[in-house]
Design a protein around this motif. Structure first.
Motif, PDB file in Angstrom:
ATOM      1  N   ALA A 171      25.154  26.437  55.368  1.00  0.00           N
ATOM      2  CA  ALA A 171      25.038  25.586  54.321  1.00  0.00           C
ATOM      3  C   ALA A 171      24.106  25.963  53.180  1.00  0.00           C
ATOM      4  N   VAL A 172      24.801  26.163  52.001  1.00  0.00           N
ATOM      5  CA  VAL A 172      23.728  26.435  50.840  1.00  0.00           C
ATOM      6  C   VAL A 172      24.007  25.513  49.787  1.00  0.00           C
ATOM      7  N   LYS A 173      22.727  24.909  49.440  1.00  0.00           N
ATOM      8  CA  LYS A 173      22.667  23.664  48.380  1.00  0.00           C
ATOM      9  C   LYS A 173      22.290  24.284  47.170  1.00  0.00           C
TER      10      LYS A 173
ATOM     11  N   PRO B 207      22.913  20.030  58.240  1.00  0.00           N
ATOM     12  CA  PRO B 207      22.332  20.147  56.714  1.00  0.00           C
ATOM     13  C   PRO B 207      23.466  19.528  55.695  1.00  0.00           C
ATOM     14  N   ILE B 208      24.536  19.326  56.081  1.00  0.00           N
ATOM     15  CA  ILE B 208      25.457  18.890  54.793  1.00  0.00           C
ATOM     16  C   ILE B 208      25.414  17.108  55.123  1.00  0.00           C
ATOM     17  N   LEU B 209      24.802  16.603  55.989  1.00  0.00           N
ATOM     18  CA  LEU B 209      24.725  15.123  55.942  1.00  0.00           C
ATOM     19  C   LEU B 209      24.089  14.538  55.073  1.00  0.00           C
ATOM     20  N   PRO B 210      24.743  13.362  54.074  1.00  0.00           N
ATOM     21  CA  PRO B 210      23.959  12.919  53.198  1.00  0.00           C
ATOM     22  C   PRO B 210      22.526  12.143  53.574  1.00  0.00           C
ATOM     23  N   PRO B 211      21.614  12.429  52.830  1.00  0.00           N
ATOM     24  CA  PRO B 211      20.271  11.703  53.172  1.00  0.00           C
ATOM     25  C   PRO B 211      20.573  10.436  53.315  1.00  0.00           C
ATOM     26  N   THR B 212      21.077   9.682  52.565  1.00  0.00           N
ATOM     27  CA  THR B 212      21.325   8.050  52.766  1.00  0.00           C
ATOM     28  C   THR B 212      21.897   7.696  54.023  1.00  0.00           C
ATOM     29  N   LEU B 213      22.756   8.758  54.867  1.00  0.00           N
ATOM     30  CA  LEU B 213      23.517   8.410  55.989  1.00  0.00           C
ATOM     31  C   LEU B 213      22.350   9.112  57.002  1.00  0.00           C
ATOM     32  N   ARG B 214      21.533   9.942  56.647  1.00  0.00           N
ATOM     33  CA  ARG B 214      20.751  10.478  57.657  1.00  0.00           C
ATOM     34  C   ARG B 214      19.768   9.253  58.236  1.00  0.00           C
TER      35      ARG B 214
END
Length: 555
Positions: free
Chosen positions: A274-276, A327-334
């Protein structure tokens, strides 16, 4: 503000601090940086889909930048000079051929000039190249140079002596080499200039021919061209799956197929990254430095603990579980914690990953503990096991008259792990029936699936400009060389709540009479080799890229 490190020779420019980066990850609704760069920006892929059939050329769009002071001389290209052979191999075949033809022609022209100079050194001596007193012309010298390099053997110009015994001599002093080879000085005391020129030309020609043969073999037999036959589906999918134990998980899947399926590749395996890109491609962020990196995405099917091995002769699906370590899980869901948000990460019940690339699936099957009891520190693999531990200890502590403070009796299972609208009261010794009914309701609440989070995934993948790279590596059985095939997926290439459409059909187009014909079998064996006679299945390449609703495709 802690800025990222920069090279000492580069100018000081705007950098993103770790605090700003954390702020961006926690507020995906639209943060802005101090220089005005927007949180969203146009997506620019690292891997461009520049080939037909939605495929890529397996190259990353990356180039280098350095200050002018560091580009003086050859210091900037020292890594190319050290590895010059592989740099030349990267050139296109047509360019390589033209380059070597040019070098070879210049090589002939150089020695043609040498022969003209040698023959003109003493025109009164018949050296075997030109007639006395007319030295050889450049055209004749070029033909002689070509004949010497290719060892064709057309003959000597003007019918001269093939050993060039009448050529002008040039004395050479070997006194400095007497301590090494005394006898060689006597043998080479008299050296003829033309013979020396022919010697060096044939010596260089011998090495050039050997290098050219090895270079062209390495260029034509390179295994990376085999990647052109590996096909990736145009779309990737993200769908939700509810396990039998009540755990809800989200899966990212990509489909891969080897078009040359009759000759399977060896040791094929897949990797996800994953590349952000975030806002690095915005116009206002031109001079900013971004902490971009490729984050590995663990593969659960096939299991990457065993190398994520594939057999791509039939379309196969690779799956990544989007868990709290993804790495592709949204921070709000993490923040909601493992098992699709059953317990918060900051509740004290979740073990820290310590920066390791872990998988929740390993906890589901008991391979690793990821949950801990905040009271006694006992670790467990799933929340269900932790709840049983807490309830059992609550019963034993209750009947052992252990004080409530500091014991398991303080833990509210319904509030921590269940539905917050049905709060589980602390255990009351005087009302055993009420506590058991509350425990039963909590067990029902935690097994209730939450609504889908597809919109949160779309929003985060879009605003963080996430690009997912799917890499397949394998060995070509013919040349035994390793190659890579790469595909890129962004939010525009991902479909949600879908499945890949079935694309394998039975093949009945083969003529049965041909299979029984002896001459047909001989012809097939002679021209095709030891390959299977007849057909069994066929792959619909049009359906290969299609997706269908959940329950209608390949599960």
């Amino acid at each position: 503000m802690n800025s990222f490190n920069r090279a000492p020779h580069t100018k000081a420019r705007r950098s993103i601090s770790s605090r700003e980066l954390k702020f961006f990850e926690e507020h995906i609704d639209g943060p802005t940086f101090t220089n005005g760069a927007a949180a969203t920006a146009p997506m620019q892929r690292l891997v461009e889909r520049d080939l037909p059939y939605h495929q890529s050329s397996n190259s990353l769009r990356i180039r280098h930048q350095s200050s002018k002071r560091n580009t003086s001389g050859l210091r900037f290209f020292h890594w190319y000079i050290e590895d010059w052979f592989h740099v030349l191999l990267r050139l296109r075949t047509v360019v390589s051929i033209l380059m070597f033809v040019t070098i070879w022609t210049l090589f002939l022209l150089f020695f043609a000039g040498v022969y003209v100079l040698v023959d003109r050194k003493d025109p009164e001596i018949d050296c075997g190249l030109g007639k006395v007193p007319n030295p050889i012309h450049f055209s004749g010298a070029f033909a002689f140079s070509l004949e010497t390099t290719t060892t064709v053997g057309y003959g000597i110009p003007n019918g001269g002596n093939a050993f060039f015994e009448n050529c002008p001599r040039q004395d050479v002093d070997f006194n400095l080499l007497l301590y090494l080879v005394t006898m060689i000085s006597h043998v080479f005391h008299l050296i003829r200039s033309l013979q020396v020129a022919i010697y060096f030309q044939m010596l260089i020609s011998m090495f050039f021919n050997a290098f050219l043969l090895s270079f062209m073999f390495a260029r034509l037999a390179r295994s990376e061209a085999r990647a052109a036959q590996v096909l990736f589906a145009n779309k990737a999918i993200i769908n939700r799956e509810v396990l039998e134990n009540g755990i809800t998980r989200y899966l990212f899947s990509a489909r891969i197929y080897d078009a040359d399926s009759r000759y399977p590749i060896v040791e094929a395996h897949a990797r996800f990254y994953a590349v952000k890109h975030r806002s690095m491609h915005a116009e206002d962020s031109k001079d900013m430095r971004f902490p971009i990196k490729m984050e590995a995405m663990r593969i659960c099917k096939p299991n990457d603990d065993y190398g994520a091995l594939l057999y791509t002769s039939i379309p196969i699906t690779c799956t990544h579980h989007i868990d709290i370590y993804s790495p592709i899980l949204p921070p709000t869901l993490r923040k909601l914690g493992p098992e699709n948000g059953r317990v918060m990460c900051d509740s004290g019940f979740v073990l820290d990953s310590c920066g390791l690339d872990l998988r929740e699936n390993d906890s589901y099957v008991g391979s690793r503990d990821s949950i801990r009891c905040a009271v006694c520190g006992e670790t467990y693999s799933t929340i269900a096991n932790l709840i049983q531990h807490i309830r059992y200890n609550q019963l034993t502590e209750k009947y052992s008259d252990i004080p409530v403070s500091g014991s398991h009796q303080e833990l509210d299972v319904g509030l921590i792990f269940g539905d917050t609208t049905k709060v589980l009261k602390p255990i009351d010794k005087s009302n055993n029936n009420a506590s058991s009914s509350n425990n039963e309701s909590a067990a029902i609440d935690i097994d209730k699936p939450t609504p889908p989070w597809y919109e949160e995934y779309k929003k985060y993948l879009s605003e963080a400009n996430v690009e997912i790279l799917v890499v397949m590596e394998a060995i070509d059985p013919i040349t035994s060389g390793t190659f890579q095939a790469i595909q890129s997926y962004t939010v525009d290439d991902i479909e949600f709540d879908k499945e890949f459409a079935p694309c394998v059909l039975t093949d009945t187009t083969e003529d049965v009479s041909k299979q029984k014909n002896m001459w047909w079998k001989i012809f097939r064996r002679a021209f095709v080799g030891r390959t299977a006679v007849g057909r069994a299945i066929k792959i619909d390449l049009d359906t290969f890229h299609e997706t269908v609703n959940v329950g209608e495709g390949c599960s």
